[in-house]
Write an enzyme that holds these catalytic residues in place. Sequence first.
Site: not given
Length: 302
Positions: A173, A272, A281, A246, A249, A149
């Site tokens: 995150k 994730h 995806y 993004h 990404r 990110r």
Amino acid sequence: MISFSTYSKDFNEYLQIEKNASPYTVKYYLQDIETFFLFLQQESIHDLEMIDQRIVRVFLTQLYNQQLSRRSVSRKISSLRSFFRFLERELIVTMNPFINVTLPKASKPIPGFLYMEELEKLFEINDLTDPLGQRDQAILEILYATGIRVSECQKLTLGNIDFSIGTILVSGKGRKERYIPFGSFAEKALNTYIQDGRQKLLHKSNIETECVFLNSRGKPLTDRGIRLILKKMVEKAALTVHVHPHKLRHTFATHMLNEGADLRTVQEMLGHENLSSTQVYTHVTKDHLRKIYLNSHPRAND
């Protein structure tokens, strides 16, 4: 009268310090909760303990009447659920009225990605004899090579890069760390920038920083700075597609899956928490899989 300002400072600190939320998350959570408090004022509700399932339903009905997207409604519910969880912990309320509210199932748009021809144009535009050109090339290479990110890219320090085994350590995150490998193109771009361009930029500020990516004044780049750099690269390459960090990404994930990487591996590299976030995806790669099938299966064509 109850006012969000009574709780906003403490909740803001809770999000930033304890939850390690990004500035964007904090901004939208506070906006969502302020919207809810305006609703409470309109409904003449002066005590947080008065909020029950009926009040929540009225609020949600108002949101749907405004024709907000399911994604926006889901975010507001998540914001309020977190806020009341915080209030419960602080013993300000005895129950969380949003705890059992079902999030509307959001339709997941198929992520946009770049084709190799478009990427090649981006990779060819930077002046690799110039410190800023070296920096921009390194940013581009590392974003595409690792799928990180923009916030993770901005936080990269020299100590996060291990050239001996070709990996970077990323703080994602919720302060979750992960190692991601990178290839020879990213290694060359990073090495050139760190050994040459970064040193020249650093001399302009006379400060000591471990941050990898610096601005033209020799100070650490911001998230916004990285987005502007990419925007300028797109303009120089005369691309007609909209490119944001993004999208690189998305491109990383799509190209990895197209070349045979398994979902679990891509999930780990993207950071994730849930496999469902990575599965989006696979929709992008269905055309690719069909081409392989038609070319490979003995009875695919008559």
